[in-house]
Design a protein around this motif. Structure first.
Motif, PDB file in Angstrom:
ATOM      1  N   UNK A  63      -5.146   6.266 -17.270  1.00  0.00           N
ATOM      2  CA  UNK A  63      -4.378   5.864 -18.450  1.00  0.00           C
ATOM      3  C   UNK A  63      -3.543   7.026 -18.990  1.00  0.00           C
ATOM      4  N   UNK A  64      -3.071   7.880 -18.086  1.00  0.00           N
ATOM      5  CA  UNK A  64      -2.306   9.052 -18.495  1.00  0.00           C
ATOM      6  C   UNK A  64      -0.889   8.993 -17.938  1.00  0.00           C
ATOM      7  N   UNK A  65      -0.023   9.798 -18.509  1.00  0.00           N
ATOM      8  CA  UNK A  65       1.340   9.897 -17.984  1.00  0.00           C
ATOM      9  C   UNK A  65       1.325  10.481 -16.575  1.00  0.00           C
ATOM     10  N   UNK A  66       0.420  11.404 -16.313  1.00  0.00           N
ATOM     11  CA  UNK A  66       0.316  11.990 -14.973  1.00  0.00           C
ATOM     12  C   UNK A  66      -0.014  10.902 -13.940  1.00  0.00           C
ATOM     13  N   UNK A  67      -0.886   9.979 -14.312  1.00  0.00           N
ATOM     14  CA  UNK A  67      -1.225   8.884 -13.404  1.00  0.00           C
ATOM     15  C   UNK A  67      -0.002   8.005 -13.172  1.00  0.00           C
ATOM     16  N   UNK A  68       0.679   7.634 -14.238  1.00  0.00           N
ATOM     17  CA  UNK A  68       1.879   6.799 -14.095  1.00  0.00           C
ATOM     18  C   UNK A  68       2.928   7.489 -13.229  1.00  0.00           C
ATOM     19  N   UNK A  69       3.091   8.804 -13.404  1.00  0.00           N
ATOM     20  CA  UNK A  69       4.056   9.548 -12.593  1.00  0.00           C
ATOM     21  C   UNK A  69       3.650   9.551 -11.115  1.00  0.00           C
ATOM     22  N   UNK A  70       2.361   9.725 -10.850  1.00  0.00           N
ATOM     23  CA  UNK A  70       1.867   9.725  -9.472  1.00  0.00           C
ATOM     24  C   UNK A  70       2.032   8.340  -8.841  1.00  0.00           C
ATOM     25  N   UNK A  71       1.809   7.290  -9.635  1.00  0.00           N
ATOM     26  CA  UNK A  71       1.993   5.923  -9.137  1.00  0.00           C
ATOM     27  C   UNK A  71       3.469   5.688  -8.810  1.00  0.00           C
ATOM     28  N   UNK A  72       4.360   6.188  -9.647  1.00  0.00           N
ATOM     29  CA  UNK A  72       5.791   6.031  -9.383  1.00  0.00           C
ATOM     30  C   UNK A  72       6.190   6.731  -8.078  1.00  0.00           C
ATOM     31  N   UNK A  73       5.654   7.921  -7.859  1.00  0.00           N
ATOM     32  CA  UNK A  73       5.937   8.649  -6.620  1.00  0.00           C
ATOM     33  C   UNK A  73       5.397   7.886  -5.405  1.00  0.00           C
ATOM     34  N   UNK A  74       4.196   7.336  -5.539  1.00  0.00           N
ATOM     35  CA  UNK A  74       3.609   6.545  -4.460  1.00  0.00           C
ATOM     36  C   UNK A  74       4.451   5.300  -4.193  1.00  0.00           C
ATOM     37  N   UNK A  75       4.861   4.620  -5.246  1.00  0.00           N
ATOM     38  CA  UNK A  75       5.670   3.407  -5.088  1.00  0.00           C
ATOM     39  C   UNK A  75       6.978   3.712  -4.363  1.00  0.00           C
ATOM     40  N   UNK A  76       7.599   4.822  -4.700  1.00  0.00           N
ATOM     41  CA  UNK A  76       8.856   5.205  -4.049  1.00  0.00           C
ATOM     42  C   UNK A  76       8.637   5.422  -2.553  1.00  0.00           C
ATOM     43  N   UNK A  77       7.614   6.179  -2.203  1.00  0.00           N
ATOM     44  CA  UNK A  77       7.331   6.458  -0.787  1.00  0.00           C
ATOM     45  C   UNK A  77       6.973   5.177  -0.042  1.00  0.00           C
ATOM     46  N   UNK A  78       6.135   4.365  -0.637  1.00  0.00           N
ATOM     47  CA  UNK A  78       5.658   3.149   0.017  1.00  0.00           C
ATOM     48  C   UNK A  78       6.788   2.130   0.184  1.00  0.00           C
ATOM     49  N   UNK A  79       7.546   1.894  -0.867  1.00  0.00           N
ATOM     50  CA  UNK A  79       8.633   0.917  -0.788  1.00  0.00           C
ATOM     51  C   UNK A  79       9.679   1.317   0.243  1.00  0.00           C
ATOM     52  N   UNK A  80       9.998   2.610   0.288  1.00  0.00           N
ATOM     53  CA  UNK A  80      10.956   3.103   1.272  1.00  0.00           C
ATOM     54  C   UNK A  80      10.445   2.819   2.687  1.00  0.00           C
ATOM     55  N   UNK A  81       9.171   3.132   2.927  1.00  0.00           N
ATOM     56  CA  UNK A  81       8.605   2.944   4.261  1.00  0.00           C
ATOM     57  C   UNK A  81       8.568   1.466   4.655  1.00  0.00           C
TER      58      UNK A  81
END
Length: 190
Positions: A101-119
């Motif tokens: 429930x932190x901004x760091x978690x949301x930022x990490x999820x956004x980075x994961x989403x970018x990598x995953x969606x691209x792939x």
């Protein structure tokens, strides 16, 4: 205690269909991971397990077979492996965070989403489309069985554990699958 998330347990099928079913699961899990009202810890663990199982099965069976059948080039297979490594690295960052429930978690999820969606997009366009055109139904069915068997074995072995994901990322770094340019740029800014 969190409710287990169903990742599917296919045992056979056309490998293209099985991979696409997993891609839709990835998208669903990412939506749940972004939802602050979901059990984000359970979702990230399920997503890690699916990501590792799927990638390991593709790299062990799908990419080599498509390469031998000239459906994809060696470069496309290697690029797929590099993108899997980038996804594992982004997944590890999500797993290593204590709170969800932190901004760091949301930022990490956004980075994961970018990598995953691209792939997912790139794989569907540059690997699965040629496989449809260049590989016969029987080969795709045989490959589907091998993919499903390996995927399920990986899930049974708790492949998404933080220790295993960390080990996979470290191995990818040693193999040169992860680009260190970002780290070097950050260091030169100091």
């Amino acid at each position: 205690m969190s409710t287990p998330i169903d990742l599917g347990r296919p045992i056979s099928g056309d490998v293209i269909d099985l991979i696409l079913e997993d891609h839709r699961r990835f998208e669903s899990l990412m939506r749940q991971l972004r939802d602050s009202t979901s059990d984000r810890d359970a979702v990230r663990r399920a997503l890690a397990a699916l990501h590792v199982a799927h990638a390991e099965a593709e790299e062990k069976y799908v990419y080599p077979t498509l390469r031998r059948k000239d459906a994809i080039t060696e470069h496309e297979a290697e690029h797929g492996e590099e993108e899997h490594a980038e996804g594992h690295e982004a997944m590890l960052k999500v797993l290593e965070l204590k709170g969800t429930d932190t901004q760091a978690f949301d930022d990490a999820v956004e980075e994961l989403a970018t990598a995953l969606n691209h792939h997912l997009t790139e794989e569907e366009l540059t690997i699965l489309n040629p496989a449809r055109d260049e590989v016969g139904e029987q080969v795709r069915a045989d490959l589907g069985k091998a993919f499903a068997t390996e995927r399920n074995a990986q899930l049974d072995a708790d492949c998404g554990s933080i220790d295993n994901v960390r080990r996979i990322v470290e191995a990818a770094e040693k193999e040169g699958l992860l680009d260190d340019d970002d780290d070097e740029d950050e260091e030169s800014d100091d």
